[in-house]
Design an enzyme around this catalytic site. Structure first.
Site, PDB file in Angstrom:
ATOM      1  N   ARG A 193      -4.913  -3.913   5.246  1.00  0.00           N
ATOM      2  CA  ARG A 193      -6.338  -3.962   5.496  1.00  0.00           C
ATOM      3  C   ARG A 193      -6.594  -5.241   5.993  1.00  0.00           C
ATOM      4  O   ARG A 193      -5.933  -6.415   5.551  1.00  0.00           O
ATOM      5  CB  ARG A 193      -7.125  -3.369   4.402  1.00  0.00           C
ATOM      6  CG  ARG A 193      -7.411  -2.057   4.147  1.00  0.00           C
ATOM      7  CD  ARG A 193      -8.075  -1.479   5.428  1.00  0.00           C
ATOM      8  NE  ARG A 193      -9.493  -1.826   5.091  1.00  0.00           N
ATOM      9  CZ  ARG A 193     -10.343  -0.845   4.609  1.00  0.00           C
ATOM     10  NH1 ARG A 193     -10.236   0.165   4.259  1.00  0.00           N
ATOM     11  NH2 ARG A 193     -11.799  -1.326   4.649  1.00  0.00           N
TER      12      ARG A 193
ATOM     13  N   THR B  73       2.295  -3.446  -1.381  1.00  0.00           N
ATOM     14  CA  THR B  73       3.350  -2.395  -1.376  1.00  0.00           C
ATOM     15  C   THR B  73       3.796  -2.374  -0.024  1.00  0.00           C
ATOM     16  O   THR B  73       5.304  -2.091   0.372  1.00  0.00           O
ATOM     17  CB  THR B  73       2.733  -1.177  -1.725  1.00  0.00           C
ATOM     18  OG1 THR B  73       1.392  -0.939  -0.932  1.00  0.00           O
ATOM     19  CG2 THR B  73       2.495  -0.912  -3.375  1.00  0.00           C
TER      20      THR B  73
ATOM     21  N   LYS C 221       7.958  -1.645   1.723  1.00  0.00           N
ATOM     22  CA  LYS C 221       8.312  -0.980   2.672  1.00  0.00           C
ATOM     23  C   LYS C 221       9.137  -1.703   4.033  1.00  0.00           C
ATOM     24  O   LYS C 221       9.944  -1.110   4.283  1.00  0.00           O
ATOM     25  CB  LYS C 221       6.859  -0.288   3.416  1.00  0.00           C
ATOM     26  CG  LYS C 221       6.462   0.530   2.349  1.00  0.00           C
ATOM     27  CD  LYS C 221       4.892   1.101   2.656  1.00  0.00           C
ATOM     28  CE  LYS C 221       4.146   1.590   1.355  1.00  0.00           C
ATOM     29  NZ  LYS C 221       2.638   1.766   1.616  1.00  0.00           N
TER      30      LYS C 221
ATOM     31  N   HIS D 173      -6.083  -3.391 -10.256  1.00  0.00           N
ATOM     32  CA  HIS D 173      -5.578  -3.619  -8.824  1.00  0.00           C
ATOM     33  C   HIS D 173      -6.050  -4.852  -8.102  1.00  0.00           C
ATOM     34  O   HIS D 173      -5.793  -5.164  -7.258  1.00  0.00           O
ATOM     35  CB  HIS D 173      -5.595  -2.520  -8.145  1.00  0.00           C
ATOM     36  CG  HIS D 173      -5.116  -1.136  -8.347  1.00  0.00           C
ATOM     37  ND1 HIS D 173      -3.708  -0.749  -8.069  1.00  0.00           N
ATOM     38  CD2 HIS D 173      -5.399  -0.061  -9.159  1.00  0.00           C
ATOM     39  CE1 HIS D 173      -3.494   0.211  -8.531  1.00  0.00           C
ATOM     40  NE2 HIS D 173      -4.525   0.726  -9.203  1.00  0.00           N
TER      41      HIS D 173
ATOM     42  N   LYS E   3      -6.078 -12.077   2.738  1.00  0.00           N
ATOM     43  CA  LYS E   3      -4.931 -11.738   3.363  1.00  0.00           C
ATOM     44  C   LYS E   3      -4.352 -12.683   4.510  1.00  0.00           C
ATOM     45  O   LYS E   3      -3.227 -12.613   4.922  1.00  0.00           O
ATOM     46  CB  LYS E   3      -4.744 -10.192   3.834  1.00  0.00           C
ATOM     47  CG  LYS E   3      -4.846  -9.209   2.589  1.00  0.00           C
ATOM     48  CD  LYS E   3      -5.161  -7.730   3.286  1.00  0.00           C
ATOM     49  CE  LYS E   3      -5.319  -6.695   2.199  1.00  0.00           C
ATOM     50  NZ  LYS E   3      -4.162  -6.240   0.826  1.00  0.00           N
TER      51      LYS E   3
HETATM   52  C1  26Q Z   1     -15.105  -1.285  -5.068  1.00  0.00           C
HETATM   53  C2  26Q Z   1     -16.617  -1.308  -5.471  1.00  0.00           C
HETATM   54  C3  26Q Z   1     -17.176  -0.519  -4.737  1.00  0.00           C
HETATM   55  C4  26Q Z   1     -16.923   0.036  -3.592  1.00  0.00           C
HETATM   56  C5  26Q Z   1     -15.519  -0.028  -3.344  1.00  0.00           C
HETATM   57  C6  26Q Z   1     -14.435  -0.626  -4.265  1.00  0.00           C
HETATM   58  C7  26Q Z   1     -13.237  -0.680  -3.911  1.00  0.00           C
HETATM   59  C8  26Q Z   1     -12.549   0.258  -2.953  1.00  0.00           C
HETATM   60  C9  26Q Z   1     -11.070  -0.138  -2.624  1.00  0.00           C
HETATM   61  C10 26Q Z   1     -12.235  -1.921  -4.431  1.00  0.00           C
HETATM   62  C11 26Q Z   1     -11.187  -1.708  -4.238  1.00  0.00           C
HETATM   63  C12 26Q Z   1     -10.303  -1.058  -3.292  1.00  0.00           C
HETATM   64  C13 26Q Z   1      -9.046  -0.718  -2.840  1.00  0.00           C
HETATM   65  C14 26Q Z   1      -8.153  -1.780  -3.596  1.00  0.00           C
HETATM   66  C15 26Q Z   1      -6.748  -2.023  -3.149  1.00  0.00           C
HETATM   67  O1  26Q Z   1      -6.171  -1.222  -2.237  1.00  0.00           O
HETATM   68  N1  26Q Z   1      -5.905  -2.622  -4.069  1.00  0.00           N
HETATM   69  C16 26Q Z   1      -4.618  -2.814  -3.663  1.00  0.00           C
HETATM   70  O2  26Q Z   1      -4.015  -2.043  -4.679  1.00  0.00           O
HETATM   71  C17 26Q Z   1      -2.454  -2.214  -4.371  1.00  0.00           C
HETATM   72  C18 26Q Z   1      -1.844  -1.046  -5.218  1.00  0.00           C
HETATM   73  O3  26Q Z   1      -1.759  -1.632  -6.471  1.00  0.00           O
HETATM   74  C19 26Q Z   1      -1.903  -3.465  -4.420  1.00  0.00           C
HETATM   75  O4  26Q Z   1      -0.642  -3.674  -4.013  1.00  0.00           O
HETATM   76  C20 26Q Z   1      -2.735  -4.632  -3.705  1.00  0.00           C
HETATM   77  O5  26Q Z   1      -2.281  -5.587  -3.864  1.00  0.00           O
HETATM   78  C21 26Q Z   1      -4.252  -4.359  -4.038  1.00  0.00           C
HETATM   79  O6  26Q Z   1      -4.950  -5.136  -2.963  1.00  0.00           O
END
Ligand code: 26Q
Length: 746
Positions: free
Chosen positions: A487, A593, A597, A309, A492
């Protein structure tokens, strides 16, 4: 039916019942209706394993999916009650950060709707993500205790032991029904510990990160930039995958698997690398059952598939081997052996590099499928970020452009628009999203175009009510609503939107007035330790205050920020939006996403050629979208060249300089913190990692053009209608059907 159910159960008339009684009874009623419908079954089952499931409130969603929304609404009305008050009463589960968690929830809805035999596997965080509060124009965090007595969560008697280096934890499995739209249900299985203890939480969201027994399932790790608590995250991840893997194997054996044939019984979709330790854990369990190591690894590779992602280096998980050794030494050993087993193409594709376990590398080597989440994103993975892996395994790589469930994001969030489409094209689009295209036939129907504008106005009024409750602010209904909800992250570029607002404000003060009132709405949480993101929130809140205090300017513009953005707030914001801000630096947003929406609800996208915006633009055509800024190729080569020089732009471009200087002028310093505002300003001039200044001019012209176009109300409605009717492709039913066809093969 519900009235009878209630009165029999409670022994009193529905009209005399209190909200909590009605809610509790309706919850059990819905559960029983779902149970009567039954659950999907089969030989091979999908396990979608994810650290996050941002499911949103479930009452309305379940009523819609079970086809009893209208009936229950009517029965409540007869008894002098409303569904709205029950919805308000329900807490929103706090089990995700943003896009990745919400995607998992949309996929769960679609998998059930399509009749696929599938479970979600995750953790039952008691406080989930923090609750956001604004104080002195800054974000503060509080724990969000979302679990109440009456909850969709059902405690099961399933329990597994998870062995860590120095101690063991017993798990408790909770589950909740995932109802499908007019179909059978699946389950979301959330693991918890027996020893979790909410009383260890101190001030705000502080707690002793070392006390694993009591804190393992307290919080969802709120960010990708916090150094503290990394070890806790490893504990959480291992606990989740160990419970998941034990459960998967147990169920497969129950269905008749010998475990040598596990790939015929189970497929595991790994949602980003957070659950990637399920690979060594499955290997561990298979070897424990007497299957030799190499064979176990081969079986596991046929079971697991991985979704990426992000291409942001800082979000790609790399754990020091020592962390894993200190947590579960056996898993560290297995990862080393797995690393030794692969055929390598040099240093870059190793799993362990410089003492760190690259979780993405582990996931790629030991999965049979690797997918990106939008066409552009998958191409970037293949060409740059994961180039060496693509050379090694060209057949593993595939794209699955994200999608959203229309049940929540159209039928539930926007009932009036749903009704309009239904009356124009019939009911087909609710189960066959491609049929939304039939709505395009009405693009020159003045009646439909004006009905569409009326619906937007109604949704704006509802949002005004919501914002009054949320922030105590009164918005101007007859205004253009420009919304950026996602977020808070530098890439962004909420800061670019803020700079535009400064520019508009300066114009208004010079007497250059917009044709209509402009409303700028932000909604975003920042990770608690992400200073730059919190600085941007401070900037927005200061601007909001400063502009509101200016008598003249506030007649022409309003800036506001939603407090505690979550799924519920999104359901209010999205249907009311005219202009959808999707302005990430090209190449950085994997898909997005929210963009889908907003489009589905008739907003026009103002965005860069990034993520799924590219596919939106292809579908709606250039005249129905506002695309601006550097392309991802330009950005990638500019980053490579190391030649990006924001200070150069700042010195040469007086208009930009004026906006950037505004951040620390006397009135801003009277409103906010000098330290924060100066830090933010200096970062823009000297660093600007995400090239805000490079895209700023083009952003301003595109946005001004959108505001101008808005004044031709009928033409705007037509653009809006074309956006809606082109959104069928972004149904998660389509996405999930593609995952099933190409990967899961259920
Ligand atoms: C990583 C390492 C340690 C702790 C936390 C994390 C961590 C936590 C959450 C890394 C990433 C996330 C979340 C990522 C995320 O929401 N990505 C989004 O995913 C969506 C669904 O595919 C995409 O539409 C977005 O573009 C993308 O940013």
């Amino acid at each position: 039916m519900f009235k009878e159910y209630f009165e029999e159960k409670q022994g009193k008339p529905l009209k005399d019942a209190a909200t909590d009684e009605v809610y509790g009874a309706l919850l059990s009623f819905v559960r029983e209706v779902a149970a009567q419908r039954g659950y999907n079954t089969g030989k091979k089952k999908l396990y979608y394993i994810s650290a996050e499931f941002l499911i949103g409130k479930l009452l309305s969603n379940n009523l819609i999916n079970l086809g009893i929304y209208k009936d229950v609404e009517e029965e409540l009305k007869q008894a002098g009650k409303t569904l709205a008050e029950l919805e308000d009463y329900e807490n929103e589960p706090s089990l995700g950060n943003g896009g990745l968690g919400r995607l998992a929830a949309c996929f769960a809805d679609s998998a059930a709707t399509l009749g696929l035999f599938a479970d979600g596997i995750g953790l039952n965080y008691h406080c989930g993500l923090f609750r956001q509060k604004f104080k002195d124009n800054c974000q503060t965090e509080e724990p969000d205790f979302w679990i109440t007595e009456d909850s969709w969560l059902e405690k099961t008697d399933k329990s597994y032991t998870v062995k860590f280096k120095d101690f063991s934890l017993k798990s408790v499995m909770y589950q909740l029904d995932v109802t499908g739209y007019g179909s059978k249900s699946n389950r979301l299985k959330l693991f918890d510990t027996e020893s979790v203890n909410e009383s260890v939480i101190g001030k705000g969201i502080a707690f002793d990160k070392g006390d694993i027994d009591s804190n393992l399932t307290l919080f969802l790790y709120p960010d990708d930039s916090d150094d503290k608590g990394k070890r806790l995250r490893v504990y959480q991840q291992y606990f989740m995958v160990s419970c998941g893997a034990q459960h998967i194997i147990e169920e497969a054996v129950e269905r008749g698997s010998t475990l040598y044939d596990l790939p015929d019984y189970a497929v595991v979709q790994i949602n980003d690398t957070h659950p990637a330790m399920i690979i060594p854990e499955l290997v561990r369990l298979l070897t424990e059952k007497g299957i030799e190591f190499d064979k176990s690894a081969e079986i596991v590779r046929k079971v697991c598939a991985y979704t990426n992602h992000t291409i942001m280096a800082e979000a790609l998980e790399k754990w020091p081997v020592s962390y894993i050794e200190d947590t579960v030494p056996e898993i560290a050993e297995i990862i080393k052996r797995l690393d030794a087993l692969i055929e390598k193409k040099g240093e870059t594709t190793k799993i362990i590099i410089d003492g760190k376990v690259h979780m993405a590398h582990l996931a790629i080597h030991y999965s049979f499928s690797v997918n990106g989440v939008a066409a552009l994103h998958t191409e970037i993975l293949k060409e740059t970020e994961l180039k060496d892996f693509y050379a090694l395994y060209p057949d593993k790589f595939n794209n699955k452009t994200n999608g959203i469930t229309f049940r929540r994001w159209l039928i539930e969030a926007n009932p009036d628009l749903t009704e309009l489409i239904r009356s124009a094209t019939g009911d087909g689009f609710t189960t066959d999203s491609d049929r939304l295209s039939e709505f395009a036939m009405y693009k020159d129907d003045r009646g439909v175009l004006s009905a569409l504008a009326d619906i937007k106005a109604i949704n704006k009024r509802r949002l005004c009510e919501f914002m009054y409750k949320n922030r105590g602010v009164s918005l101007v209904e007859d205004s253009v609503f420009d919304i950026q909800a996602k977020r808070l992250h530098e890439y962004k570029r909420q800061q670019m939107n803020a700079l535009y607002i400064i520019q508009k404000y300066l114009e208004i003060r010079q007497g250059i007035l917009p044709k209509r009132h402009l409303t700028f709405i932000f909604a975003a949480k920042a990770a608690p330790s992400y200073t730059a993101a919190k600085d941007i929130i401070h900037l927005i809140l200061c601007l909001s205050k400063l502009i509101a205090a200016d008598r003249t300017a506030s007649e022409y513009m309003t800036v506001t920020m939603v407090e505690n953005y979550n799924v519920t707030a999104a359901e209010r914001l999205i249907p009311a939006c005219d202009i959808s801000e999707q302005i990430s630096l090209a190449s950085k947003e994997a898909s997005g996403t929210g963009n889908m929406k907003f489009m589905l609800n008739g907003a026009l996208t103002l965005g860069t050629a990034d993520g799924a915006n590219v596919e939106i633009a292809q579908l709606v055509g250039r005249e129905n979208i506002y695309i601006f800024g550097k392309s991802s190729d330009e950005v990638i080569s500019l980053i490579k060249s190391g030649r990006y020089n924001p200070r150069g732009i700042y010195s040469k471009n007086p208009a930009i300089r004026e906006c950037v200087d505004f951040i620390t002028n006397a009135e801003m310093l009277r409103t906010g913190s000098g330290e924060i505002l100066r830090r933010l300003q200096s970062d823009l001039i000297n660093n600007d990692r995400f090239m805000t200044l490079a895209d700023f001019d083009e952003y301003c012209s595109a946005k001004d053009r959108a505001f101008e176009d808005y004044e031709d109300r009928e033409a705007w409605s037509r653009k809006s209608l074309i956006n809606i009717s082109s959104a069928g492709y972004f149904s998660s039913d389509r996405t999930v059907a593609q995952y099933n066809r190409d990967i899961w093969k259920l």
